[in-house]
Design a protein around this motif. Structure first.
Motif, PDB file in Angstrom:
ATOM      1  N   PRO A  86      28.039  15.977  -0.371  1.00  0.00           N
ATOM      2  CA  PRO A  86      27.009  16.677   0.414  1.00  0.00           C
ATOM      3  C   PRO A  86      26.419  15.821   1.539  1.00  0.00           C
ATOM      4  CG  PRO A  86      26.686  17.064  -1.933  1.00  0.00           C
ATOM      5  CD  PRO A  86      27.805  16.081  -1.831  1.00  0.00           C
ATOM      6  N   GLU A  87      26.233  14.501   1.273  1.00  0.00           N
ATOM      7  CA  GLU A  87      25.627  13.617   2.283  1.00  0.00           C
ATOM      8  C   GLU A  87      26.501  13.499   3.530  1.00  0.00           C
ATOM      9  OE1 GLU A  87      26.089  12.927  -0.892  1.00  0.00           O
ATOM     10  OE2 GLU A  87      24.042  12.809  -1.684  1.00  0.00           O
ATOM     11  N   VAL A  88      27.809  13.721   3.360  1.00  0.00           N
ATOM     12  CA  VAL A  88      28.715  13.683   4.514  1.00  0.00           C
ATOM     13  C   VAL A  88      28.312  14.781   5.500  1.00  0.00           C
ATOM     14  CG1 VAL A  88      31.140  13.993   5.225  1.00  0.00           C
ATOM     15  CG2 VAL A  88      30.600  12.646   3.184  1.00  0.00           C
ATOM     16  N   HIS A 279      12.132  13.492   1.829  1.00  0.00           N
ATOM     17  CA  HIS A 279      12.584  13.521   0.436  1.00  0.00           C
ATOM     18  C   HIS A 279      13.941  14.197   0.284  1.00  0.00           C
ATOM     19  CE1 HIS A 279      11.696  17.817   0.117  1.00  0.00           C
ATOM     20  NE2 HIS A 279      10.496  17.598   0.635  1.00  0.00           N
ATOM     21  N   GLY A 280      14.503  14.072  -0.942  1.00  0.00           N
ATOM     22  CA  GLY A 280      15.795  14.686  -1.227  1.00  0.00           C
ATOM     23  C   GLY A 280      15.643  16.058  -1.860  1.00  0.00           C
ATOM     24  N   SER A 281      16.669  16.480  -2.612  1.00  0.00           N
ATOM     25  CA  SER A 281      16.720  17.853  -3.117  1.00  0.00           C
ATOM     26  C   SER A 281      15.996  18.026  -4.448  1.00  0.00           C
ATOM     27  CB  SER A 281      18.186  18.282  -3.251  1.00  0.00           C
ATOM     28  OG  SER A 281      18.839  17.413  -4.165  1.00  0.00           O
ATOM     29  N   ALA A 282      15.438  16.947  -4.994  1.00  0.00           N
ATOM     30  CA  ALA A 282      14.626  16.990  -6.228  1.00  0.00           C
ATOM     31  C   ALA A 282      15.205  17.936  -7.277  1.00  0.00           C
ATOM     32  CB  ALA A 282      13.178  17.364  -5.883  1.00  0.00           C
ATOM     33  N   PRO A 283      16.417  17.649  -7.770  1.00  0.00           N
ATOM     34  CA  PRO A 283      17.051  18.569  -8.726  1.00  0.00           C
ATOM     35  C   PRO A 283      16.199  18.801  -9.980  1.00  0.00           C
ATOM     36  CG  PRO A 283      18.545  16.765  -8.118  1.00  0.00           C
ATOM     37  CD  PRO A 283      17.240  16.466  -7.483  1.00  0.00           C
ATOM     38  N   ASP A 284      15.352  17.815 -10.332  1.00  0.00           N
ATOM     39  CA  ASP A 284      14.553  17.942 -11.564  1.00  0.00           C
ATOM     40  C   ASP A 284      13.534  19.079 -11.500  1.00  0.00           C
ATOM     41  OD1 ASP A 284      13.471  16.260  -9.555  1.00  0.00           O
ATOM     42  OD2 ASP A 284      12.113  15.269 -10.960  1.00  0.00           O
ATOM     43  N   ILE A 285      13.150  19.510 -10.300  1.00  0.00           N
ATOM     44  CA  ILE A 285      12.162  20.599 -10.216  1.00  0.00           C
ATOM     45  C   ILE A 285      12.693  21.797  -9.406  1.00  0.00           C
ATOM     46  CG2 ILE A 285      10.088  19.183 -10.541  1.00  0.00           C
ATOM     47  CD1 ILE A 285       9.783  19.259  -7.435  1.00  0.00           C
ATOM     48  N   ALA A 291       7.896  22.603  -5.973  1.00  0.00           N
ATOM     49  CA  ALA A 291       8.058  21.564  -4.943  1.00  0.00           C
ATOM     50  C   ALA A 291       6.898  21.570  -3.954  1.00  0.00           C
ATOM     51  CB  ALA A 291       9.365  21.792  -4.192  1.00  0.00           C
ATOM     52  N   ASN A 292       6.601  20.407  -3.435  1.00  0.00           N
ATOM     53  CA  ASN A 292       5.591  20.268  -2.382  1.00  0.00           C
ATOM     54  C   ASN A 292       6.253  20.637  -1.038  1.00  0.00           C
ATOM     55  OD1 ASN A 292       3.752  19.458  -0.530  1.00  0.00           O
ATOM     56  ND2 ASN A 292       3.384  17.439  -1.427  1.00  0.00           N
ATOM     57  N   PRO A 293       5.803  21.704  -0.380  1.00  0.00           N
ATOM     58  CA  PRO A 293       6.444  22.109   0.878  1.00  0.00           C
ATOM     59  C   PRO A 293       5.842  21.415   2.104  1.00  0.00           C
ATOM     60  CG  PRO A 293       4.805  23.728   0.267  1.00  0.00           C
ATOM     61  CD  PRO A 293       4.722  22.654  -0.784  1.00  0.00           C
TER      62      PRO A 293
HETATM   63  P1  NAD Z   1      14.436  12.988  -4.350  1.00  0.00           P
HETATM   64  O1  NAD Z   1      13.622  12.721  -3.145  1.00  0.00           O
HETATM   65  O2  NAD Z   1      15.178  14.263  -4.361  1.00  0.00           O
HETATM   66  O3  NAD Z   1      13.483  12.952  -5.647  1.00  0.00           O
HETATM   67  C1  NAD Z   1      12.793  11.781  -6.080  1.00  0.00           C
HETATM   68  C2  NAD Z   1      11.584  12.205  -6.940  1.00  0.00           C
HETATM   69  O4  NAD Z   1      10.592  12.756  -6.091  1.00  0.00           O
HETATM   70  C3  NAD Z   1      11.906  13.288  -7.967  1.00  0.00           C
HETATM   71  O5  NAD Z   1      11.152  13.080  -9.126  1.00  0.00           O
HETATM   72  C4  NAD Z   1      11.469  14.576  -7.295  1.00  0.00           C
HETATM   73  O6  NAD Z   1      11.080  15.590  -8.196  1.00  0.00           O
HETATM   74  C5  NAD Z   1      10.294  14.095  -6.449  1.00  0.00           C
HETATM   75  N1  NAD Z   1      10.173  14.880  -5.211  1.00  0.00           N
HETATM   76  C6  NAD Z   1      10.933  14.757  -4.086  1.00  0.00           C
HETATM   77  N2  NAD Z   1      10.548  15.652  -3.177  1.00  0.00           N
HETATM   78  C7  NAD Z   1       9.545  16.351  -3.726  1.00  0.00           C
HETATM   79  C8  NAD Z   1       8.748  17.424  -3.268  1.00  0.00           C
HETATM   80  N3  NAD Z   1       8.886  17.981  -2.047  1.00  0.00           N
HETATM   81  N4  NAD Z   1       7.802  17.914  -4.097  1.00  0.00           N
HETATM   82  C9  NAD Z   1       7.622  17.400  -5.322  1.00  0.00           C
HETATM   83  N5  NAD Z   1       8.345  16.379  -5.812  1.00  0.00           N
HETATM   84  C10 NAD Z   1       9.300  15.859  -5.016  1.00  0.00           C
HETATM   85  O7  NAD Z   1      15.415  11.753  -4.507  1.00  0.00           O
HETATM   86  P2  NAD Z   1      16.600  11.511  -5.576  1.00  0.00           P
HETATM   87  O8  NAD Z   1      16.179  12.031  -6.922  1.00  0.00           O
HETATM   88  O9  NAD Z   1      16.982  10.100  -5.409  1.00  0.00           O
HETATM   89  O10 NAD Z   1      17.811  12.389  -5.053  1.00  0.00           O
HETATM   90  C11 NAD Z   1      18.119  13.712  -5.517  1.00  0.00           C
HETATM   91  C12 NAD Z   1      19.265  14.268  -4.666  1.00  0.00           C
HETATM   92  O11 NAD Z   1      18.834  14.394  -3.309  1.00  0.00           O
HETATM   93  C13 NAD Z   1      20.493  13.347  -4.628  1.00  0.00           C
HETATM   94  O12 NAD Z   1      21.644  14.164  -4.675  1.00  0.00           O
HETATM   95  C14 NAD Z   1      20.369  12.641  -3.295  1.00  0.00           C
HETATM   96  O13 NAD Z   1      21.630  12.250  -2.789  1.00  0.00           O
HETATM   97  C15 NAD Z   1      19.746  13.717  -2.444  1.00  0.00           C
HETATM   98  N6  NAD Z   1      18.976  13.198  -1.271  1.00  0.00           N
HETATM   99  C16 NAD Z   1      19.063  13.944  -0.144  1.00  0.00           C
HETATM  100  C17 NAD Z   1      18.322  13.577   0.963  1.00  0.00           C
HETATM  101  C18 NAD Z   1      18.396  14.462   2.177  1.00  0.00           C
HETATM  102  O14 NAD Z   1      18.883  15.569   2.099  1.00  0.00           O
HETATM  103  N7  NAD Z   1      17.870  14.034   3.317  1.00  0.00           N
HETATM  104  C19 NAD Z   1      17.496  12.451   0.937  1.00  0.00           C
HETATM  105  C20 NAD Z   1      17.420  11.716  -0.258  1.00  0.00           C
HETATM  106  C21 NAD Z   1      18.158  12.109  -1.373  1.00  0.00           C
END
Ligand code: NAD
Length: 360
Positions: A86-88, A279-285, A291-293
Motif C-alpha cells: 500500500p505504501e508504494v 497519522h496512519g490507518s489505525a487498524p486497531d480502531i 478516530a479523531n478526524p
Molecule cells: P498509526 O498512525 O496508524 O497508529 C498509531 C496509533 O495511533 C494507534 O494506536 C492508532 O489507533 C492511533 N491513531 C492514529 N491516528 C489516530 C486518529 N486519527 N485517531 C485516534 N487514534 C489514532 O500508525 P501504525 O499503527 O504504525 O500504522 C498502521 C498502518 O498505517 C500501517 O499499515 C502503516 O504502514 C500505515 N501508515 C500509513 C501512513 C499514511 O498513510 N500516511 C502513515 C503511517 C502509517
C-alpha cells in the motif's frame, strides 16, 4: 473547486468523510462550491484492481484542483509482494504529482497543553512550528547507491546530492510560507561537515535576496534537534532537506503529544497539492467511528490556504477546531483521564466542527 478524495484504508474513509462535511460547511459560509470525486489508493486499490496506485487514480488526481488523502495500509496487506505494498501507492502518487515540498505544522492548541511532552515553563512560551521538508531529492534518491563486498566485507552506501534548482525551489516554498506566518525562516543543514550542505546554505542565502522581508537564520541539524525541545517558541518555519526534515518533522510533531491532530501538505510547482493527516490507518480502531478526524479537517484547512489562497476560510476551520476542543469534546486518543471532558465519536467531532463553522 474540484477535489479528488483518496480515502484509502482503515480509518481513512471515516476521517475523510468528516473533512468533506467541514469543507462543504466552509464553502456554504464563504460562498464557494466544492465538487468531490473519489479514487482508489493503497490496500483498497490492491483489493479492487490488484495494484496500490491504478493509472485512473493518477489521472483523477491530475484532473482535480486539489487532493485529500486519508491513510493507507493495514495488516491485511502486510504480506503482499513488496512491489505492490500500500505504501508504494503513497510514494507513487507523490512522485506522479511532482510534489517536492512537504509542509508539516506542529502547533499546540491551548486546550491540549496537558498532552504536550514538554515542561510547562517551555510549552507556555508557545509551540507553532512549520517544517518545510524537501521531499523528492537528497539521500533517499541520490545515485550511486548500493551494497557490495569490498576487501572481504559488506559495504553499503547512499549519496546525498542536491542541485541548486532543487534547493532554490524548496527555499522559495519556505520563504513564501513564512510570509503567511510570522516571517522567519531557519534553514537547517550540516554545513560544517557536508559539501552538499555548504551548497544548500549558499543557495538558500542567494534565494533570500528576493525575500528581504523574511528573516533568515541557520542552524546545524544537531543543534536544531536540541533547540526544538529546549525552546520551540524560537522557530517559525524550519527549512530542511529530505533526511533532516524526516527526523525533525517527527520530533516537532511528537512533542505536541497528539498524533490525531497533525495535518500535512505536499506541494509541487502549482496545483494540485496533496493534503493528508500525519497519522496512519489505525487498524486497531478502524470502522468503529472512534478516530479523531481533526488532523484531516486541519489538512483541509491547509488545502484552502495553499491551493486556493483562502486565508479566512482556512482560519475559520482552525478556529472551529479550537472551539470544539474548548467545548470539552475529545475523541478517545485525546482522553487522558481529565475531568469535565466529553468522549465524542468521529462523526460527533465532525458535527461539532461543522456547527462551529456555521456560527462563526
Ligand atoms: P498509526 O498512525 O496508524 O497508529 C498509531 C496509533 O495511533 C494507534 O494506536 C492508532 O489507533 C492511533 N491513531 C492514529 N491516528 C489516530 C486518529 N486519527 N485517531 C485516534 N487514534 C489514532 O500508525 P501504525 O499503527 O504504525 O500504522 C498502521 C498502518 O498505517 C500501517 O499499515 C502503516 O504502514 C500505515 N501508515 C500509513 C501512513 C499514511 O498513510 N500516511 C502513515 C503511517 C502509517
Amino acid at each position: 473547486m474540484k477535489i479528488c478524495l483518496l480515502p484509502g484504508d482503515g480509518i481513512g474513509p471515516e476521517v475523510v468523510r468528516q473533512a468533506v462535511r467541514v469543507l462543504e460547511a466552509t464553502a456554504a459560509k464563504h460562498a464557494f462550491s466544492v465538487e468531490t470525486s473519489e479514487a482508489l489508493i493503497g490496500g483498497a486499490a490492491i483489493d479492487a484492481k490488484g495494484e496500490p496506485l491504478p493509472q485512473e487514480t493518477i489521472d483523477a488526481c491530475q484532473a482535480s484542483d486539489s487532493v485529500l488523502l486519508g491513510a493507507v495500509g493495514g495488516p491485511k496487506w502486510d504480506n503482499v509482494d513488496r512491489s505492490i505494498r500500500p505504501e508504494v501507492g503513497l510514494l507513487g502518487i507523490r512522485k506522479a504529482m511532482g510534489l517536492f515540498a512537504n509542509l508539516r505544522p506542529a502547533s499546540l492548541f491551548p486546550e491540549l497543553a496537558a498532552d504536550c511532552l514538554l515542561r510547562e515553563d517551555i510549552r507556555s512560551k508557545g509551540l507553532d512550528v512549520l517544517v518545510v521538508r524537501e521531499l523528492t531529492g537528497g539521500i533517499y534518491f541520490g545515485e550511486p547507491k548500493g551494497r557490495e563486498v569490498r576487501d572481504g566485507e559488506r559495504v553499503a552506501y547512499n549519496t546525498m546530492v542536491y542541485s541548486e534548482s532543487e534547493i532554490r525551489r524548496i527555499a522559495k516554498v519556505a520563504f513564501e510560507a513564512a510570509r503567511k506566518r510570522r516571517g522567519r525562516v531557519c534553514s537547517v543543514d550540516k554545513a560544517n561537515v557536508l559539501d552538499v550542505s555548504m551548497l544548500w546554505r549558499e543557495v538558500v542565502t542567494e534565494t533570500h535576496k528576493d525575500y528581504a522581508d523574511v528573516e533568515l537564520s541557520y542552524l546545524y541539524v544537531d543543534n536544531a534537534s536540541m533547540q526544538l525541545v529546549r525552546d520551540p517558541s524560537q522557530f517559525d518555519v524550519l527549512l530542511t532537506g529530505n533526511l533532516f526534515g524526516d527526523i525533525l518533522s517527527d520530533e516537532a510533531a511528537v512533542i505536541t503529544g497528539s498524533i490525531g491532530m497533525l495535518p500535512s501538505a505536499s506541494l509541487g510547482a502549482g496545483r494540485p497539492g496533496l493534503y493528508e493527516p500525519v497519522h496512519g490507518s489505525a487498524p486497531d480502531i478502524a470502522g468503529q467511528n472512534k478516530a479523531n478526524p481533526l488532523a484531516t479537517i486541519l489538512s483541509a484547512a491547509m488545502m484552502l490556504r495553499h491551493d486556493f489562497d483562502m486565508q479566512d476560510a482556512a482560519q475559520n476551520i482552525e478556529r472551529a477546531v479550537g472551539e470544539t476542543l474548548a467545548q470539552g469534546l475529545r475523541t478517545g486518543d485525546l482522553m487522558r483521564g481529565q475531568t469535565g471532558l466529553k468522549l465524542a465519536s468521529c462523526s460527533e467531532m465532525g458535527d461539532a466542527v461543522v456547527a462551529n463553522i456555521a456560527k462563526n
